[in-house]
Design an enzyme around this catalytic site. Structure first.
Site: not given
Length: 209
Positions: A72, A77, A144, A156, A174
């Site tokens: 997801g 990076y 995450i 993870g 993100c």
């Protein structure tokens, strides 16, 4: 967590090798043929695209290799000086609660940062863990991204210990343009990956027990 295997890799692990290992290990865990695993490693400089990645957020596509991560999230990076921890965890043994699992991963990061006197915080609508720099500035210190197959997680967290922060400029991390990226060393905390590893292991034992 007594049956969990901890792997720590020296050197830089190619992303393709990490994906292959996680896929195989997650499948084996789902079949009951392997223990859960947390893998601590570093990657060479690269960008990964999550399932929500917007191609316009890849600002410099020729800078580093770009991989479809299957997790997801959006663009991230990875590179030297960043502690990546991949969690291959059987959620069927933990209530099949993905939301709680992600919350627990955030807690691992927040508690690890707190051990070095850094206050990491969650932010509504923003993935990862953030640091308030004052004067309205907030920087991301950890990312995450997880995937779950047959109720076994992989991928993870990634904590910025001392990466080259200029490498983040090749993407919109993100998908967030109004905030920056930081690291423990950038925050004035002179720690090493080994220092961080010790605390991660302690916090995983506490939070997932």
């Amino acid at each position: 967590m007594t049956d969990i295997e901890w792997k720590t890799s020296d050197g830089l692990v190619p992303y393709e090798d990490a994906l292959a290992f996680m896929e195989a290990r997650a499948a084996a865990i789902a079949l009951g043929d392997a223990d859960e695993c947390v893998w601590l490693l570093e990657h060479p400089p690269l960008y990964t695209a999550g399932t929500s990645a917007d191609s316009t957020d890849l600002v410099d596509p020729d800078r580093f290799p770009v991989y479809d991560a299957g997790r997801g999230g959006q663009y991230t990076y990875h590179g030297p000086g960043q502690r990546v921890a991949y969690f291959m965890i059987d959620l069927s043994k933990r209530g099949k609660d993905l939301r709680k699992f992600i919350y627990d991963l955030e807690d691992v990061i927040i508690e690890t940062l707190a051990a070095f006197q850094v206050k990491g915080e969650r932010r509504d609508g923003r993935v990862g863990v953030w640091v308030d720099r004052g004067a309205g500035r907030e920087d991301k210190v950890a990312a995450i991204g997880v995937r779950v197959k047959k109720w076994v997680s992989f991928h993870g967290i990634a904590i910025n210990v001392e990466p080259d922060l200029t490498h983040f400029t090749g993407i919109v991390p993100c998908g967030i343009t109004q905030h920056g990226v930081t690291s423990l060393v950038d925050l004035g905390i002179p720690v090493t990956l080994d220092d961080v590893d010790v605390v991660i292991r302690e916090k995983v034992a506490e939070i997932f027990s």
